[in-house]
Design a protein around this motif. Structure first.
Motif, short mmCIF file in Angstrom:
data_model
loop_
_atom_site.label_atom_id
_atom_site.label_comp_id
_atom_site.label_asym_id
_atom_site.label_seq_id
_atom_site.Cartn_x
_atom_site.Cartn_y
_atom_site.Cartn_z
N ALA A 30 50.08 36.95 102.87
CA ALA A 30 49.58 38.32 103.01
C ALA A 30 48.94 38.80 101.71
CB ALA A 30 50.71 39.25 103.42
N ALA A 31 49.51 38.41 100.57
CA ALA A 31 49.00 38.84 99.26
C ALA A 31 47.63 38.22 98.95
CB ALA A 31 49.99 38.53 98.16
N HIS A 32 47.18 37.29 99.77
CA HIS A 32 45.83 36.73 99.66
C HIS A 32 44.95 37.29 100.79
CE1 HIS A 32 42.65 33.73 98.93
NE2 HIS A 32 42.55 33.70 100.25
N ASP A 33 45.46 37.24 102.01
CA ASP A 33 44.64 37.58 103.17
C ASP A 33 44.30 39.07 103.24
OD1 ASP A 33 44.80 34.90 103.72
OD2 ASP A 33 46.22 35.12 105.38
N VAL A 34 45.22 39.94 102.86
CA VAL A 34 44.94 41.38 102.90
C VAL A 34 43.87 41.76 101.88
CG1 VAL A 34 45.91 43.69 102.55
CG2 VAL A 34 47.16 42.00 103.92
N PRO A 35 44.01 41.35 100.60
CA PRO A 35 42.94 41.70 99.65
C PRO A 35 41.60 41.07 100.03
CG PRO A 35 44.82 40.76 98.48
CD PRO A 35 45.15 40.75 99.93
N LYS A 36 41.62 39.87 100.60
CA LYS A 36 40.37 39.23 101.05
C LYS A 36 39.72 40.08 102.13
CE LYS A 36 38.37 35.00 102.82
NZ LYS A 36 38.58 33.86 103.67
N TYR A 37 40.51 40.55 103.08
CA TYR A 37 40.01 41.43 104.13
C TYR A 37 39.38 42.68 103.51
CZ TYR A 37 40.16 45.01 107.77
OH TYR A 37 39.83 46.04 108.63
N LEU A 38 40.07 43.29 102.55
CA LEU A 38 39.57 44.50 101.90
C LEU A 38 38.25 44.22 101.19
CD1 LEU A 38 42.95 45.86 100.52
CD2 LEU A 38 41.66 46.74 102.50
N LEU A 39 38.18 43.10 100.51
CA LEU A 39 36.95 42.69 99.82
C LEU A 39 35.81 42.54 100.82
CD1 LEU A 39 35.88 41.86 96.99
CD2 LEU A 39 36.56 39.53 97.54
N GLU A 40 36.10 41.91 101.94
CA GLU A 40 35.09 41.70 102.98
C GLU A 40 34.66 42.99 103.66
OE1 GLU A 40 37.16 38.85 105.43
OE2 GLU A 40 36.53 37.16 104.17
N HIS A 41 35.45 44.04 103.49
CA HIS A 41 35.11 45.33 104.09
C HIS A 41 34.62 46.34 103.04
CE1 HIS A 41 37.00 43.51 107.55
NE2 HIS A 41 36.37 44.41 108.26
N GLY A 42 34.10 45.83 101.94
CA GLY A 42 33.39 46.66 100.99
C GLY A 42 34.18 47.24 99.83
N TYR A 43 35.45 46.93 99.77
CA TYR A 43 36.23 47.44 98.64
C TYR A 43 36.01 46.56 97.41
CZ TYR A 43 38.76 50.43 101.90
OH TYR A 43 39.10 51.37 102.84
N ASP A 44 36.12 47.17 96.24
CA ASP A 44 36.08 46.44 94.98
C ASP A 44 37.53 46.07 94.66
OD1 ASP A 44 35.58 45.38 92.49
OD2 ASP A 44 35.22 47.32 91.53
N VAL A 45 37.88 44.81 94.90
CA VAL A 45 39.24 44.34 94.72
C VAL A 45 39.39 43.69 93.35
CG1 VAL A 45 40.99 42.73 95.58
CG2 VAL A 45 39.59 44.03 97.20
N ILE A 46 40.38 44.17 92.60
CA ILE A 46 40.67 43.63 91.27
C ILE A 46 42.01 42.92 91.34
CG2 ILE A 46 41.09 44.19 88.85
CD1 ILE A 46 39.45 46.80 89.37
N PRO A 47 42.02 41.58 91.29
CA PRO A 47 43.29 40.85 91.36
C PRO A 47 44.09 40.97 90.06
CG PRO A 47 41.40 39.43 91.90
CD PRO A 47 40.87 40.68 91.30
N VAL A 48 45.40 41.21 90.21
CA VAL A 48 46.31 41.27 89.07
C VAL A 48 47.44 40.29 89.34
CG1 VAL A 48 47.84 42.72 87.68
CG2 VAL A 48 45.74 43.70 88.66
N ASN A 49 47.50 39.24 88.51
CA ASN A 49 48.52 38.20 88.67
C ASN A 49 48.54 37.37 87.39
OD1 ASN A 49 49.88 35.78 89.20
ND2 ASN A 49 49.24 35.73 91.35
N PRO A 50 49.63 37.39 86.63
CA PRO A 50 49.66 36.67 85.36
C PRO A 50 49.63 35.15 85.50
CG PRO A 50 51.82 37.58 85.85
CD PRO A 50 50.88 38.10 86.91
N TYR A 51 49.72 34.63 86.72
CA TYR A 51 49.77 33.18 86.91
C TYR A 51 48.49 32.60 87.51
CZ TYR A 51 54.60 34.35 86.14
OH TYR A 51 55.76 34.85 85.60
N ALA A 52 47.43 33.39 87.58
CA ALA A 52 46.16 32.91 88.12
C ALA A 52 45.03 33.32 87.18
CB ALA A 52 45.92 33.49 89.51
N ASP A 53 43.96 32.54 87.18
CA ASP A 53 42.79 32.86 86.36
C ASP A 53 41.66 33.44 87.19
OD1 ASP A 53 43.95 31.88 83.97
OD2 ASP A 53 43.41 29.83 84.54
N GLU A 54 41.56 32.99 88.44
CA GLU A 54 40.46 33.42 89.29
C GLU A 54 40.93 33.44 90.75
OE1 GLU A 54 36.49 31.32 90.78
OE2 GLU A 54 36.53 31.59 88.60
N ILE A 55 40.62 34.53 91.45
CA ILE A 55 40.88 34.65 92.88
C ILE A 55 39.66 35.31 93.49
CG2 ILE A 55 42.38 35.62 94.69
CD1 ILE A 55 44.66 35.70 92.64
#
Length: 136
Positions: A30-55
């Motif tokens: 869900a922590a991937h699919d929900v933000p992806k959905y939001l991104l696809e629907h025009g939101y500017d999504v800023i990922p915050v996760n200390p264990y990833a470099d790019e999402i």
């Protein structure tokens, strides 16, 4: 009181920039699919996760304090016992207008602190579900 009415939720969904704390690089979560959905629907999504470099082809920040852009909504995908510290970090920023905890996540004390600091709070609701229901 956290936002509960459709009108209030629609107003929150009008904001454009969403920092997703706990954003996942793993499809199917869900922590991937929900933000992806939001991104696809025009939101500017800023990922915050200390264990990833790019999402989603976007730079990932270690913490809310590290985000240079202005944030409208902080969407939280972390366990309820971590919400307090995230809310405190959101309150420290002058730009955050809304704190939203995803389905199954809530911290009433942190919510009260956020509201006392003038932030709108949505708890225990899926942003994707609410967007599909009210804005799509």
């Amino acid at each position: 009181m956290p936002v509960d009415s459709a009108d209030e939720l629609e107003t929150v969904l009008e904001y454009e920039t969403i920092a997703v704390v706990g954003c996942s690089s793993t499809p199917g979560k869900a922590a991937h699919d929900v933000p992806k959905y939001l991104l696809e629907h025009g939101y500017d999504v800023i990922p915050v996760n200390p264990y990833a470099d790019e999402i989603f082809g976007r730079e990932v920040y270690d913490s809310l304090a590290d985000v240079a852009e202005e944030i409208d909504v902080v969407c939280i995908f972390r366990p309820s016992d971590e919400v307090g510290d995230i809310v405190d970090a959101a309150i420290e920023r002058d730009d955050v207008k809304v704190v939203w905890t995803q389905q199954g996540i809530r911290d009433d004390e942190a919510a009260a602190r956020a509201e006392s600091a003038g932030r709108t709070v949505v708890q225990d609701r899926c942003m994707k579900v609410q967007h599909r229901r009210l804005a799509a």
